[in-house]
Motif scaffolding. Sequence first.
Motif, short mmCIF file in Angstrom:
data_model
loop_
_atom_site.label_atom_id
_atom_site.label_comp_id
_atom_site.label_asym_id
_atom_site.label_seq_id
_atom_site.Cartn_x
_atom_site.Cartn_y
_atom_site.Cartn_z
N THR A 27 48.74 32.19 44.12
CA THR A 27 48.37 31.86 42.69
C THR A 27 46.57 32.20 42.85
O THR A 27 45.97 32.60 41.69
N ARG A 28 46.13 32.27 43.94
CA ARG A 28 44.79 32.50 44.08
C ARG A 28 44.40 34.16 43.88
O ARG A 28 43.20 34.46 43.76
N LEU A 29 45.11 34.76 43.70
CA LEU A 29 45.20 36.30 43.40
C LEU A 29 45.20 36.71 42.17
O LEU A 29 44.97 37.63 42.00
N THR A 30 45.29 35.58 41.39
CA THR A 30 45.61 35.63 39.88
C THR A 30 44.32 34.91 39.00
O THR A 30 44.35 33.92 39.29
N PRO A 31 43.73 35.84 38.57
CA PRO A 31 43.45 37.11 38.48
C PRO A 31 42.57 37.66 39.66
O PRO A 31 42.29 36.73 40.61
N PRO A 32 42.64 38.95 40.11
CA PRO A 32 42.78 40.21 39.15
C PRO A 32 44.22 40.45 38.99
O PRO A 32 44.57 41.48 38.09
N TYR A 33 45.13 40.04 39.78
CA TYR A 33 46.44 40.33 39.93
C TYR A 33 47.39 39.56 38.93
O TYR A 33 47.07 38.47 38.79
N SER A 34 48.35 40.06 38.35
CA SER A 34 49.41 39.32 37.73
C SER A 34 50.14 38.47 38.50
O SER A 34 50.17 38.72 39.66
N PRO A 35 50.99 37.43 38.00
CA PRO A 35 51.84 36.59 38.76
C PRO A 35 52.86 37.40 39.60
O PRO A 35 53.27 37.26 40.71
N GLU A 36 53.49 38.42 38.80
CA GLU A 36 54.14 39.46 39.50
C GLU A 36 53.49 40.31 40.57
O GLU A 36 54.39 40.53 41.66
N ASP A 191 44.45 35.11 50.89
CA ASP A 191 44.39 34.05 49.97
C ASP A 191 43.67 34.66 48.50
O ASP A 191 43.95 34.24 47.37
N THR A 192 42.67 35.39 48.80
CA THR A 192 42.10 35.77 47.55
C THR A 192 42.01 37.56 47.62
O THR A 192 42.86 38.07 48.42
N ALA A 193 41.85 38.12 46.53
CA ALA A 193 41.55 39.40 46.50
C ALA A 193 40.90 40.22 47.47
O ALA A 193 41.34 41.37 48.08
N ALA A 214 49.60 49.73 45.58
CA ALA A 214 50.22 49.93 44.31
C ALA A 214 49.74 48.77 43.40
O ALA A 214 49.20 49.42 42.20
N ALA A 215 49.47 47.83 43.69
CA ALA A 215 48.78 46.72 42.83
C ALA A 215 47.42 47.17 42.44
O ALA A 215 47.02 46.95 41.10
N GLN A 216 46.48 47.95 43.26
CA GLN A 216 45.21 48.43 42.96
C GLN A 216 45.44 49.54 41.91
O GLN A 216 44.56 49.38 40.96
N ARG A 217 46.50 50.32 42.03
CA ARG A 217 46.58 51.03 40.91
C ARG A 217 46.87 50.72 39.52
O ARG A 217 46.80 51.24 38.50
N GLU A 218 48.03 49.80 39.69
CA GLU A 218 48.19 49.14 38.27
C GLU A 218 46.81 48.40 37.56
O GLU A 218 46.88 48.65 36.29
N VAL A 219 46.04 47.87 38.46
CA VAL A 219 44.97 47.21 38.08
C VAL A 219 44.10 48.04 37.21
O VAL A 219 43.58 47.90 36.22
N SER A 220 43.74 49.11 38.11
CA SER A 220 42.78 50.28 37.45
C SER A 220 43.44 50.92 36.22
O SER A 220 42.73 51.44 35.46
N ALA A 221 44.83 50.84 36.11
CA ALA A 221 45.34 51.65 34.99
C ALA A 221 45.40 50.68 33.70
O ALA A 221 45.53 51.35 32.50
N ARG A 222 44.97 49.58 33.81
CA ARG A 222 45.13 48.64 32.73
C ARG A 222 44.16 49.05 31.51
O ARG A 222 43.01 49.55 31.78
#
Length: 222
Positions: A27-36, A191-193, A214-222
């Motif tokens: 959960t400490r990864l959100t944000p920048p990442y979504s829970p998924e 633990d963290t990004a 893959a997560a980085q690409r998804e974050v960048s595409a937002r």
Amino acid sequence: MTAGGTGTGPTTLLVIAKEPVPGRVKTRLTPPYSPEQAARLAEAALHDTLETAAALPVRRRVLVLSGQPGAWLPRDAGFEVVPQADGGLDERIAAAFAGCDGPALLVGMDTPQLRPGLLAPVLTPDGWDDCDAWFGPAADGGFWALGLAEPDPELVRGVPMSTARTGAEQRNRLLRAGLTVRDLPVLRDVDTAEDAAQIAAACARGRFAAAFAAAQREVSAR
């Protein structure tokens, strides 16, 4: 429960882990990442950790799991799957050691950069000679590995967990009990990004690195 496997050494390997369910892991990864996305990173970290565990020369491999096993569990590596006990992390770790007969080494799912060479000192034929405990400190002040020649739950029970002093408190507990302690290298937990980025760079060929990219690409595409 899967069938227990055997290796070539005297040690039981314990991997303590949580089922990678969105909203319940990392959960400490959100944000920048979504829970998924955080759950996918957790699943990749667990997969890489179990792949390493499957390659180690140990007597037993035990996954101490909160939740249910999934496709990330290697099916042919002889893992026993046992549920985590109730209570705080110290109680859950203590209970995992209580189920062991002979030397036991516990690792978590948060260090996907773990490779067999890092644990080689423990698992050599003389790894427990003149040694009562192995200790792997984490960069955040915790610990990523704990090995006990004679598993005693009271060596862990009551140690305050998830603080910047957890590792020091745990190691001091071992020393106060009169144990001879050998140290493993310091590793960073996911633990963290920032942790995730550094660990992905350190294990570029693993599934965790691919999941991070893959997560980085998804974050960048937002």
